[in-house]
Scaffold this active site. Structure first.
Site, PDB file in Angstrom:
ATOM      1  N   HIS A  55       0.832  -1.200   0.000  1.00  0.00           N
ATOM      2  CA  HIS A  55       0.000   0.000   0.000  1.00  0.00           C
ATOM      3  C   HIS A  55       0.874   1.261   0.000  1.00  0.00           C
ATOM      4  CE1 HIS A  55      -3.680   2.304   1.199  1.00  0.00           C
ATOM      5  NE2 HIS A  55      -2.764   3.113   1.711  1.00  0.00           N
ATOM      6  N   GLU A  56       1.809   1.299   0.950  1.00  0.00           N
ATOM      7  CA  GLU A  56       2.647   2.502   1.060  1.00  0.00           C
ATOM      8  C   GLU A  56       3.561   2.656  -0.152  1.00  0.00           C
ATOM      9  OE1 GLU A  56       1.787   4.658   3.164  1.00  0.00           O
ATOM     10  OE2 GLU A  56       0.514   3.346   4.380  1.00  0.00           O
ATOM     11  N   HIS A 113       1.755   4.444  -2.795  1.00  0.00           N
ATOM     12  CA  HIS A 113       1.830   5.902  -2.590  1.00  0.00           C
ATOM     13  C   HIS A 113       3.216   6.409  -3.000  1.00  0.00           C
ATOM     14  CE1 HIS A 113      -1.930   6.730  -0.544  1.00  0.00           C
ATOM     15  NE2 HIS A 113      -1.717   5.855   0.414  1.00  0.00           N
ATOM     16  N   GLU A 117      -4.763   7.716  -3.051  1.00  0.00           N
ATOM     17  CA  GLU A 117      -5.204   6.445  -2.482  1.00  0.00           C
ATOM     18  C   GLU A 117      -5.458   5.411  -3.592  1.00  0.00           C
ATOM     19  OE1 GLU A 117      -4.828   6.155   0.598  1.00  0.00           O
ATOM     20  OE2 GLU A 117      -5.919   4.356   1.168  1.00  0.00           O
TER      21      GLU A 117
HETATM   22 ZN    ZN Z   1      -3.132   5.200   1.843  1.00  0.00          ZN
END
Ligand code: ZN
Length: 500
Positions: free
Chosen positions: A263-264, A267, A293
């Site tokens: 997830h990170e 980003h 996101e």
């Molecule tokens: Zn996030």
């Protein structure tokens, strides 16, 4: 003032503001990752000084005069984007009196403490007066900024520029119609994956090696970033050449670090893919929280929980964790990482139920700011909606309305961006699959670079040139909707639950 001269002045100013903000990012990263506890007082002063400098520079006469001279579009997309976004930030900043900003900052500091205590003691009444005050202050902010439809529009616009409350309400209503029956069908399914295999023992050293290997394969450049450990995982992007993400390890729960890191990194790849040429200006910044996101969810869920991804990665993972996974077939592992069950805590929710947690918060926030829901009635309203949407009722407020930090920060209008991120992600992925016909085969062969190049070309490199709604239409050929997400999520879970 001449247009050329005004643009030069504006660029100088916004670059300095961008530099100051990047220093704020670094201080924040330091505070969350490695600052010793006794540094907190000096840090508060440093952060306060920087926030004041940013505000003063942004609302200065120099910026105001330059913007006034740049009132007509020039036709140059770089100039016009920088002017449009700086004007937006300038107007929001000058419309809200400094006194109100200070009151908000002070109230949220105290509200944060009250919220932590309220959550610990499961006592909503401790937090209620602060929440009431924050709602009142944010309502005044909304009145200062102005809005077309309802006060919530002004709050939402801070995080998802250009998106209206009415649009979100329409998207979420459609999402709700699609998801509630799916959750019910899953609850009644005869077959379900065994998610307990993910709670076996996964040594942390091996988890760390796995996280690094997958991050590199995703294309994260460790010469332009780093990985650390923090309690609440996050990504900090001071500039494309310095992007830092964190994760946390749980020996008894593999997904925490594995999917948390994917997830990170999602980003982080967006941050690393922003234009260096336009660094510290809106042309070199992310579009919105929702689009940000979308990048994290796309990598974490759409790619990271797909059968194709694990065709390449599963053997290696089993080698790293021979004890935990010796009797687990690839298909069982993919089923486990896609298991669905209604739960109380948003951050632990699976892909199917997650958006329902967001719809709950959005509907309550909207009612609060419409004046239709009193703060004192929030716990009952929360529990009623949770029952309606997820079919379960929180036994206490800790697992209900006190679980999230956002309200204690006065961040109303933030939650919708999480669900919007899921919708953008699914629609972008559908477009990528159409553009790259063998995308799944490539992912199954370990090639993640093709997808990253597509994201770079279609999304990352544009900075804020397009608003989120425009970007989605440009990239996918249609406005944001729920169809891609609903199709994607149904197709994914149906085989594991024997649904058709
Ligand atoms: Zn996030």
């Amino acid at each position: 003032m001449l247009v050329k001269r005004a643009m030069d002045i504006l660029l100088d100013e916004i670059r300095d503001i961008g530099r100051l903000r990047s220093i704020q990012e670094l201080l924040d990263w330091d505070q969350q990752v490695c600052m010793p506890p006794k540094g907190v007082h000096a840090r508060a002063e440093q952060v306060g000084l920087l926030a004041g400098l940013v505000h003063d520079r942004l609302t200065s006469k120099r910026v105001g005069d330059a913007l006034a001279a740049l009132d007509a579009p020039t036709g140059d997309p770089v100039v016009d984007t920088n002017v449009r976004e700086t004007r937006r930030a300038y107007e929001r900043a000058v419309k809200v009196p400094g006194d109100l900003v200070r009151q908000l900052a002070q109230t949220s500091t105290r509200a944060h403490e009250a919220w932590e205590r309220a959550r610990r003691e499961d006592e909503f009444a401790t937090f209620a007066p602060f929440l009431e005050r924050l709602v009142d202050l944010r309502r005044r902010v909304a009145e200062c900024i102005g809005y077309d439809g309802e006060p919530y529009d002004a709050l939402l616009d801070e995080y998802e520029p250009g998106m209206s409350t009415a649009q979100v309400a329409e998207l979420f209503a459609a999402l709700r119609r699609g998801l509630v029956p799916l959750v019910q069908a899953i609850a009644g399914a005869a077959r379900r994956p065994d998610a307990s295999i993910l709670r076996r023992r996964y040594p942390i050293d091996a988890q760390r090696e796995l996280v690094l290997a997958i991050s590199r394969a995703m294309g994260f450049d460790f010469e332009a970033g780093r990985l650390d450990v923090s309690t609440h995982p996050f990504t900090s992007g001071a500039c494309p050449g310095d992007v830092r993400f964190t994760t946390r390890y749980d020996e008894r729960f593999l997904p925490s670090a594995l999917f948390g890191a994917m997830h990170e990194v999602g980003h982080g790849l967006y941050q690393q893919g922003l234009s260096t040429e336009h660094m510290f200006t809106p042309m070199g910044e992310a579009v919105s929280l929702g689009i940000h996101e979308s990048q994290s969810r796309l990598w974490e869920n759409v790619v990271g929980r797909s059968a194709a991804f694990w065709r390449h990665w599963y053997a290696g993972v089993r080698n790293r964790f021979p004890e935990a996974l010796k009797d687990v077939e690839p298909q069982e592992f993919v089923g486990a990482v896609n298991a669905v069950s209604a739960s109380f805590i948003r951050v632990e929710a699976d892909e199917v139920t997650y958006n329902l947690h967001i719809i709950l918060r959005f509907e309550l926030e909207r009612e609060i700011f419409q004046g239709r829901l009193a703060v004192s009635d929030v716990p009952q309203a929360w529990n009623a909606k949770c029952t309606e949407l997820l079919g379960i009722t929180p036994p206490d407020d800790r697992r209900g309305c006190l679980q999230d930090i956002h309200w204690s920060m006065g961040a109303f209008g933030y939650f919708p961006t999480y669900a919007l991120g899921n919708l953008y992600a699914a629609q972008f992925h559908a477009a990528a699959r159409q553009a790259i016909s063998d995308l799944d085969d490539r992912i199954a062969a370990g090639d993640l670079g093709t997808l990253l190049s597509w994201l770079r070309a279609n999304i990352h490199r544009h900075g804020q040139r397009f608003r989120a709604s425009e970007l989605v239409e440009n990239v996918t050929g249609r406005p944001l909707g729920v169809a891609s997400f609903l199709d994607y999520v149904r197709d994914k879970v149906a085989p594991f639950y024997g649904l058709d």
